[in-house]
Design a protein around this motif. Structure first.
Motif, PDB file in Angstrom:
ATOM      1  N   HIS A   1      10.120  22.518  -0.821  1.00 36.80           N
ATOM      2  CA  HIS A   1       9.031  21.568  -0.631  1.00 36.80           C
ATOM      3  C   HIS A   1       8.328  21.401  -1.964  1.00 36.80           C
ATOM      4  O   HIS A   1       8.012  22.375  -2.634  1.00 36.80           O
ATOM      5  N   GLY A   2       8.120  20.171  -2.362  1.00 36.50           N
ATOM      6  CA  GLY A   2       7.385  19.871  -3.578  1.00 36.50           C
ATOM      7  C   GLY A   2       6.464  18.694  -3.326  1.00 36.50           C
ATOM      8  O   GLY A   2       6.764  17.824  -2.502  1.00 36.50           O
ATOM      9  N   SER A   3       5.336  18.676  -4.025  1.00 31.37           N
ATOM     10  CA  SER A   3       4.409  17.560  -3.860  1.00 31.37           C
ATOM     11  C   SER A   3       3.565  17.388  -5.115  1.00 31.37           C
ATOM     12  O   SER A   3       3.418  18.317  -5.904  1.00 31.37           O
TER      13      SER A   3
ATOM     14  N   ASP B   1      -0.070  10.006  -3.696  1.00 30.97           N
ATOM     15  CA  ASP B   1       0.566  11.306  -3.579  1.00 30.97           C
ATOM     16  C   ASP B   1       1.979  11.123  -3.032  1.00 30.97           C
ATOM     17  O   ASP B   1       2.314  10.065  -2.498  1.00 30.97           O
ATOM     18  N   ALA B   2       2.796  12.144  -3.208  1.00 29.81           N
ATOM     19  CA  ALA B   2       4.164  12.119  -2.699  1.00 29.81           C
ATOM     20  C   ALA B   2       4.610  13.539  -2.419  1.00 29.81           C
ATOM     21  O   ALA B   2       4.114  14.486  -3.027  1.00 29.81           O
ATOM     22  N   TRP B   3       5.523  13.686  -1.481  1.00 30.66           N
ATOM     23  CA  TRP B   3       6.071  14.996  -1.162  1.00 30.66           C
ATOM     24  C   TRP B   3       7.533  14.845  -0.773  1.00 30.66           C
ATOM     25  O   TRP B   3       7.970  13.785  -0.325  1.00 30.66           O
ATOM     26  N   THR B   4       8.288  15.904  -0.985  1.00 33.74           N
ATOM     27  CA  THR B   4       9.698  15.973  -0.630  1.00 33.74           C
ATOM     28  C   THR B   4       9.951  17.325   0.021  1.00 33.74           C
ATOM     29  O   THR B   4       9.478  18.344  -0.468  1.00 33.74           O
TER      30      THR B   4
ATOM     31  N   ASP C   1      10.736  12.959   3.320  1.00 30.67           N
ATOM     32  CA  ASP C   1       9.798  12.714   2.232  1.00 30.67           C
ATOM     33  C   ASP C   1       8.742  11.723   2.676  1.00 30.67           C
ATOM     34  O   ASP C   1       8.862  11.084   3.716  1.00 30.67           O
ATOM     35  N   GLY C   2       7.706  11.636   1.885  1.00 26.74           N
ATOM     36  CA  GLY C   2       6.634  10.717   2.206  1.00 26.74           C
ATOM     37  C   GLY C   2       5.573  10.729   1.134  1.00 26.74           C
ATOM     38  O   GLY C   2       5.756  11.299   0.064  1.00 26.74           O
ATOM     39  N   GLY C   3       4.468  10.096   1.447  1.00 23.11           N
ATOM     40  CA  GLY C   3       3.377  10.041   0.497  1.00 23.11           C
ATOM     41  C   GLY C   3       2.390   8.960   0.876  1.00 23.11           C
ATOM     42  O   GLY C   3       2.403   8.433   1.989  1.00 23.11           O
TER      43      GLY C   3
ATOM     44  N   ASP D   1       0.256   5.180   4.157  1.00 25.28           N
ATOM     45  CA  ASP D   1       1.078   6.371   4.375  1.00 25.28           C
ATOM     46  C   ASP D   1       2.533   5.968   4.531  1.00 25.28           C
ATOM     47  O   ASP D   1       2.863   5.105   5.342  1.00 25.28           O
ATOM     48  N   VAL D   2       3.412   6.619   3.759  1.00 22.37           N
ATOM     49  CA  VAL D   2       4.825   6.282   3.784  1.00 22.37           C
ATOM     50  C   VAL D   2       5.557   7.001   4.915  1.00 22.37           C
ATOM     51  O   VAL D   2       6.423   6.440   5.551  1.00 22.37           O
ATOM     52  N   ALA D   3       5.216   8.240   5.191  1.00 26.24           N
ATOM     53  CA  ALA D   3       5.909   8.996   6.230  1.00 26.24           C
ATOM     54  C   ALA D   3       4.993   9.200   7.416  1.00 26.24           C
ATOM     55  O   ALA D   3       3.976   9.854   7.311  1.00 26.24           O
ATOM     56  N   GLU D   4       5.362   8.604   8.521  1.00 26.41           N
ATOM     57  CA  GLU D   4       4.601   8.816   9.739  1.00 26.41           C
ATOM     58  C   GLU D   4       5.406   9.646  10.728  1.00 26.41           C
ATOM     59  O   GLU D   4       4.912  10.026  11.764  1.00 26.41           O
ATOM     60  N   LYS D   5       6.677   9.883  10.388  1.00 24.93           N
ATOM     61  CA  LYS D   5       7.554  10.680  11.238  1.00 24.93           C
ATOM     62  C   LYS D   5       8.615  11.330  10.365  1.00 24.93           C
ATOM     63  O   LYS D   5       9.153  10.697   9.460  1.00 24.93           O
TER      64      LYS D   5
END
Length: 110
Positions: A33-35, A42-45, A58-60, A67-71
């Motif tokens: 996990h990185g963010s 912001d972004a995370w993987t 991933d999302g951010g 918000d890019v990731a809702e699920k």
């Protein structure tokens, strides 16, 4: 199965955050996990494994997109793609660190 490089994770905190996202499935093992975040975005993987297969989530957030990731979708990926995603996130984190926390060694000497 070839494994990913070992990263020092605060697993409890990360899993707690990820478990709040719809679609979280505890049967997948978190491998990475990185963010990063700055003042606007912001972004995370997250890379997971299950039954010898790697999966990407991933999302951010950005003001333009929201918000890019809702699920969590658990996209199947190869080991090579997992390594690419990790390298990209680590480079982005390093860039954010340089941008927001320049090292003292970059200051002129007196």
């Amino acid at each position: 199965m070839t494994t990913l490089p070992c990263y020092n994770l605060d697993l409890i905190e990360v899993i707690d955050e990820l478990s709040q996202i719809p679609g979280y499935d505890a049967s997948y093992k978190l491998e990475y996990h990185g963010s990063w975040s700055d003042f606007e975005c912001d972004a995370w993987t997250a890379i997971f494994t299950k039954n010898g297969q790697y999966f990407l989530c991933d999302g951010g957030y950005s003001p333009e997109v929201g918000d890019v990731a809702e699920k969590l979708l658990y996209e199947p990926i190869s080991l090579e793609r997992a390594l690419e995603e990790i390298n990209e996130m680590e480079e982005a984190c390093a860039e954010m660190a340089r941008k927001h926390f320049p090292s003292k060694s970059s200051r002129p000497l007196r």
